[in-house]
Design a protein around this motif. Structure first.
Motif, PDB file in Angstrom:
ATOM      1  N   UNK A 101       0.861  -1.179   0.000  1.00  0.00           N
ATOM      2  CA  UNK A 101       0.000   0.000   0.000  1.00  0.00           C
ATOM      3  C   UNK A 101       0.900   1.231   0.000  1.00  0.00           C
ATOM      4  N   UNK A 102       0.725   2.081  -1.015  1.00  0.00           N
ATOM      5  CA  UNK A 102       1.563   3.277  -1.171  1.00  0.00           C
ATOM      6  C   UNK A 102       0.676   4.515  -1.113  1.00  0.00           C
ATOM      7  N   UNK A 103       1.056   5.493  -0.267  1.00  0.00           N
ATOM      8  CA  UNK A 103       0.355   6.777  -0.271  1.00  0.00           C
ATOM      9  C   UNK A 103       1.353   7.891  -0.552  1.00  0.00           C
ATOM     10  N   UNK A 104       0.815   9.098  -0.787  1.00  0.00           N
ATOM     11  CA  UNK A 104       1.644  10.254  -1.144  1.00  0.00           C
ATOM     12  C   UNK A 104       1.434  11.385  -0.128  1.00  0.00           C
ATOM     13  N   UNK A 105       1.347  10.976   1.150  1.00  0.00           N
ATOM     14  CA  UNK A 105       0.985  11.917   2.193  1.00  0.00           C
ATOM     15  C   UNK A 105       2.151  12.509   2.955  1.00  0.00           C
ATOM     16  N   UNK A 106       1.947  12.699   4.280  1.00  0.00           N
ATOM     17  CA  UNK A 106       2.902  13.444   5.102  1.00  0.00           C
ATOM     18  C   UNK A 106       4.157  12.652   5.412  1.00  0.00           C
ATOM     19  N   UNK A 107       4.111  11.317   5.248  1.00  0.00           N
ATOM     20  CA  UNK A 107       5.297  10.503   5.521  1.00  0.00           C
ATOM     21  C   UNK A 107       5.589  10.358   7.009  1.00  0.00           C
ATOM     22  N   UNK A 108       6.653   9.612   7.319  1.00  0.00           N
ATOM     23  CA  UNK A 108       7.044   9.335   8.711  1.00  0.00           C
ATOM     24  C   UNK A 108       8.498   9.730   8.888  1.00  0.00           C
ATOM     25  N   UNK A 109       8.827  10.544   9.879  1.00  0.00           N
ATOM     26  CA  UNK A 109      10.225  10.913  10.118  1.00  0.00           C
ATOM     27  C   UNK A 109      11.071   9.674  10.392  1.00  0.00           C
ATOM     28  N   UNK A 110      12.318   9.691   9.934  1.00  0.00           N
ATOM     29  CA  UNK A 110      13.208   8.526  10.075  1.00  0.00           C
ATOM     30  C   UNK A 110      13.376   8.122  11.529  1.00  0.00           C
ATOM     31  N   UNK A 111      13.428   9.088  12.449  1.00  0.00           N
ATOM     32  CA  UNK A 111      13.638   8.778  13.864  1.00  0.00           C
ATOM     33  C   UNK A 111      12.457   8.022  14.471  1.00  0.00           C
ATOM     34  N   UNK A 112      11.268   8.113  13.833  1.00  0.00           N
ATOM     35  CA  UNK A 112      10.072   7.465  14.381  1.00  0.00           C
ATOM     36  C   UNK A 112       9.837   6.071  13.818  1.00  0.00           C
ATOM     37  N   UNK A 113      10.547   5.702  12.742  1.00  0.00           N
ATOM     38  CA  UNK A 113      10.285   4.411  12.086  1.00  0.00           C
ATOM     39  C   UNK A 113      10.572   3.223  12.993  1.00  0.00           C
ATOM     40  N   UNK A 114      11.617   3.330  13.851  1.00  0.00           N
ATOM     41  CA  UNK A 114      11.983   2.187  14.699  1.00  0.00           C
ATOM     42  C   UNK A 114      10.918   1.870  15.747  1.00  0.00           C
ATOM     43  N   UNK A 115      10.069   2.853  16.081  1.00  0.00           N
ATOM     44  CA  UNK A 115       9.017   2.624  17.078  1.00  0.00           C
ATOM     45  C   UNK A 115       7.645   2.485  16.439  1.00  0.00           C
ATOM     46  N   UNK A 116       7.592   2.299  15.119  1.00  0.00           N
ATOM     47  CA  UNK A 116       6.341   2.365  14.384  1.00  0.00           C
ATOM     48  C   UNK A 116       5.309   1.355  14.880  1.00  0.00           C
ATOM     49  N   UNK A 175       2.671   4.365  20.210  1.00  0.00           N
ATOM     50  CA  UNK A 175       3.705   5.130  19.507  1.00  0.00           C
ATOM     51  C   UNK A 175       3.103   5.777  18.263  1.00  0.00           C
ATOM     52  N   UNK A 176       3.284   7.110  18.122  1.00  0.00           N
ATOM     53  CA  UNK A 176       2.826   7.838  16.944  1.00  0.00           C
ATOM     54  C   UNK A 176       3.960   8.708  16.424  1.00  0.00           C
ATOM     55  N   UNK A 177       3.936   8.974  15.130  1.00  0.00           N
ATOM     56  CA  UNK A 177       4.973   9.815  14.543  1.00  0.00           C
ATOM     57  C   UNK A 177       4.877  11.237  15.105  1.00  0.00           C
ATOM     58  N   UNK A 178       5.989  11.935  15.064  1.00  0.00           N
ATOM     59  CA  UNK A 178       6.054  13.278  15.654  1.00  0.00           C
ATOM     60  C   UNK A 178       5.419  14.343  14.787  1.00  0.00           C
ATOM     61  N   UNK A 179       4.965  13.997  13.571  1.00  0.00           N
ATOM     62  CA  UNK A 179       4.402  14.992  12.665  1.00  0.00           C
ATOM     63  C   UNK A 179       2.916  14.790  12.411  1.00  0.00           C
ATOM     64  N   UNK A 180       2.182  14.180  13.391  1.00  0.00           N
ATOM     65  CA  UNK A 180       0.757  13.888  13.170  1.00  0.00           C
ATOM     66  C   UNK A 180      -0.150  14.781  14.017  1.00  0.00           C
ATOM     67  N   UNK A 181       0.351  15.899  14.504  1.00  0.00           N
ATOM     68  CA  UNK A 181      -0.482  16.793  15.313  1.00  0.00           C
ATOM     69  C   UNK A 181      -1.731  17.185  14.546  1.00  0.00           C
ATOM     70  N   UNK A 207       9.393  12.030   4.631  1.00  0.00           N
ATOM     71  CA  UNK A 207       8.520  13.110   5.069  1.00  0.00           C
ATOM     72  C   UNK A 207       8.086  13.926   3.854  1.00  0.00           C
ATOM     73  N   UNK A 208       6.760  14.199   3.812  1.00  0.00           N
ATOM     74  CA  UNK A 208       6.117  15.006   2.760  1.00  0.00           C
ATOM     75  C   UNK A 208       6.178  14.368   1.368  1.00  0.00           C
ATOM     76  N   UNK A 209       6.618  13.104   1.295  1.00  0.00           N
ATOM     77  CA  UNK A 209       6.618  12.396   0.013  1.00  0.00           C
ATOM     78  C   UNK A 209       5.714  11.161   0.040  1.00  0.00           C
ATOM     79  N   UNK A 210       5.540  10.575   1.209  1.00  0.00           N
ATOM     80  CA  UNK A 210       4.627   9.439   1.293  1.00  0.00           C
ATOM     81  C   UNK A 210       5.220   8.246   2.023  1.00  0.00           C
ATOM     82  N   UNK A 211       4.395   7.194   2.110  1.00  0.00           N
ATOM     83  CA  UNK A 211       4.752   5.994   2.876  1.00  0.00           C
ATOM     84  C   UNK A 211       4.374   4.748   2.077  1.00  0.00           C
TER      85      UNK A 211
END
Length: 631
Positions: free
Chosen positions: A551-566, A571-577, A606-610
């Protein structure tokens, strides 16, 4: 009819002699097989007796070759598929056919076949058979294999040490054995009843057997029977497995003062087996190895034994080296500590035996790991309980924090909407548009609270082992399309997910409830975190042994520092406020993919998708009703 044309084309070597042993015919394959550098027609008239003496050095046992030829000629009886070994390492099969017409001997035909490749396959097959027999014979547990009539097909050394008795029992049953040993016939009757129960249920069964030793002590043996069926669903054989658990049983009674259930005893007695070569690289692991250590076989085969998380594994390697030097492998059982896949400290009783394969000088070592943790850690059982309670309290605290945080906002919205409707009602200004607006807000927030509570309840069920795993073969593509049609076909923003299918559709064995949760969570996230962006894409790729769901999206993405706790709880990414979420969805997804023995990967910018990718094998699962547990 001239048969020479046909004989010249057959894929084997043919030689025809008359009754005076003069060569009458030979085909090209004969010259090629024996590396004869002249044309077949030039050989007609040769003295075959002299030719055989000239050709004798081509064979590994030249004198035996000549004597056997004389013996065959004297008897003048057909010979079929006689094997000959050549000096250059090749193997031939030989046929002999005397030609007798009206009781008159007119000559003979010799036919040779190159059997070298087929012989190498037979040797390989026999070596592989000896490889597994060596493990079964020396594994530190009673192993027996029965036919469908409960007669013995195989017994290892641990079950019966005496070689003569072990050979004698093949083809006999437990009634013959107890009679031979002078034991109570009720033992055979009980085993026969359990055998029949296993066959009728078509599933494994286990039982604890109590025996009285000659010294008058009670001996406990844990036994298991497992049936194996052919593709046509007919019973092929039943494997019996037994372990002496007397010391463990006594330790449990002394420390815990209570009996542990049979499942706990089985867990204690799980035996992991690995085989290493002389360079200490792993070449084989059994299924219990993965459940004990948490390593998949594919992740460790070909690697050094040093990667196993057993403390002081180097000392085991040194002991094997020392045993090799002194040429003795007796008394090599020792105990080691290790951490299991949940990070718990456990103890292993480790032993090893060497073996080699016929026609090979290479020596291999089978290493047996028996879990004897309870014998060493029974005194710390209370501390384990305390630590488990602490972990559960931390989980509860997390639940409380997330509930208090996620409930506050919807409750405030509900309260404010109710108050506004009350105020409008008192001033007679409450119209249908206002009622619909505030009612929809209340219904929406209540729905969000219900979703949160459902996730919390699901986590609670998982933690308590109350979620059952019920996979069966089904059409994954249709399953995906139904989900998309029912929940994502009419989104408010008008976006629709594109489905791309590659490869040939193949049934996949999965649990519908778990797969529904996995797909809904990942697809829902793809839409939720890519609002006002290009619609997400879902790809199914059916490959030879597995299917991948991407599944590929083109949304806000996930910061690299948050991937290990995904996939961790809460645990939530730091850019989902500003975007609703609990941090529990992917945590549950990881549980459910693990239970399918599936793999999950995530790549994001980030800003490219997941991109989330799942990989499911087509294989079936042997225990389709296991419960998920953090145990």
């Amino acid at each position: 009819m001239d048969l020479r044309f046909i004989l010249n084309e057959v894929p084997f070597a043919v030689l025809l002699e008359d009754n005076q042993r003069r060569l009458q015919f030979v085909n090209p394959n004969f010259c090629e097989l024996f590396h004869i550098p002249i044309e077949p027609d030039q050989m007609v008239g040769f003295n075959c007796e002299q030719a055989a003496e000239s050709a004798a050095p081509l064979f590994k046992y030249s004198q035996e070759f000549l004597e056997r030829v004389k013996e065959i000629l004297a008897k003048k009886e057909p010979v079929r598929q006689e094997m000959l070994e050549l000096a250059d390492g090749r193997f031939f099969l030989r046929d002999y056919l005397p030609i007798i017409n009206n009781n008159f001997f007119e000559g003979q035909v010799w036919i040779y076949y190159d059997y070298t490749y087929a012989h190498s396959l037979e040797v390989k097959k026999n070596n592989q058979k000896k490889f597994y027999e060596s493990i079964l014979l020396n594994i530190p547990a009673d192993i027996a294999v029965f036919d469908k009539d409960h007669k013995y097909l195989f017994v290892n050394k641990r079950a019966i040490k005496n070689d003569e008795i072990r050979e004698w029992i093949v083809g006999k049953d437990d009634f013959d054995y107890v009679k031979f040993r002078g034991r109570d016939i009720s033992i055979a009757e009980k085993r026969r009843a359990l055998f029949q129960e296993v066959v009728n249920q078509k599933d494994c069964n286990e039982f604890l057997e109590e025996n009285i030793t000659p010294e008058g002590n009670i001996q406990y043996n844990l036994r298991r029977m497992h049936p194996f069926y052919a593709d046509n669903n007919e019973l092929e054989f039943v494997v019996g497995y037994g372990m002496d658990v007397t010391s463990i049983k006594n330790a449990e009674e002394n420390v815990n003062r209570r009996e542990k259930n049979l499942a706990q005893i089985t867990e204690i007695l799980s035996i992991a087996v690995i085989v290493i070569d002389q360079s200490f690289n792993v070449i084989y692991t059994n299924s219990s190895f993965e459940s004990t250590f948490g390593y998949a076989s594919d992740d460790i085969i070909g690697k050094s034994i040093n990667v196993i998380a057993v403390e002081n594994i180097s000392s085991l390697i040194k002991e094997i080296e020392f045993a090799k030097q002194r040429g003795s492998f007796e008394g090599s059982t020792k105990e080691y500590r290790f951490q299991d896949k949940y990070g718990s400290r456990r103890y292993l009783s480790v032993s090893f035996v060497p073996y080699n394969i016929a026609e090979s000088n290479e020596v291999f070592y089978a290493i047996f790991f028996s879990d004897v943790t309870d014998q060493h850690l029974a005194v710390s059982e209370l501390q384990k309980i305390i630590e488990k309670e602490k972990r559960l309290n931390e989980l509860k605290s997390g639940f409380v924090n997330i509930v208090s945080h996620e409930m506050r906002t919807p409750l405030s919205v509900i309260q404010s909407s109710a108050q506004i409707m009350e105020m409008l009602s008192e001033t007679d200004r409450l119209d249908k548009e206002s009622v619909d607006f505030h009612t929809n807000r209340i219904v929406s927030e209540v729905g969000g609270m219900e979703s949160l509570m459902e996730e919390l309840l699901l986590i609670s069920k998982i933690e308590s082992g109350k979620v059952e795993f019920r996979p069966f073969p089904q059409d994954l593509e249709s399953f995906v399309r139904v989900i998309l049609h029912e929940k994502y076909a009419q989104l408010a923003d008008g976006r629709q997910m594109q489905v791309i299918v590659k490869g040939v559709n193949h049934e996949v064995e999965f649990d519908r409830m778990m797969m529904n949760h996995i797909l809904n969570n990942i697809i829902g996230n793809a839409f939720k975190y890519s609002e006002e962006k290009k619609a997400p894409i879902l790809q199914l790729h059916f490959r030879q042994h597995a299917v991948t769901v991407m599944v590929v999206d083109y949304g806000i993405g996930i910061p690299a520092k948050d991937l290990q706790n995904l996939f961790k709880a809460f645990s939530r990414a730091s850019n989902v406020d500003g975007i609703n979420g609990t941090g529990l969805g992917l945590h549950v997804v990881k549980y459910f993919t693990d239970f399918h023995k599936a793999k999950i990967y995530c790549k994001s910018q980030v800003n490219k998708g997941t991109c989330i990718m799942l990989e499911f094998n087509y294989k079936s699962y042997s225990n389709a009703k296991n419960s998920i547990s953090r145990g």
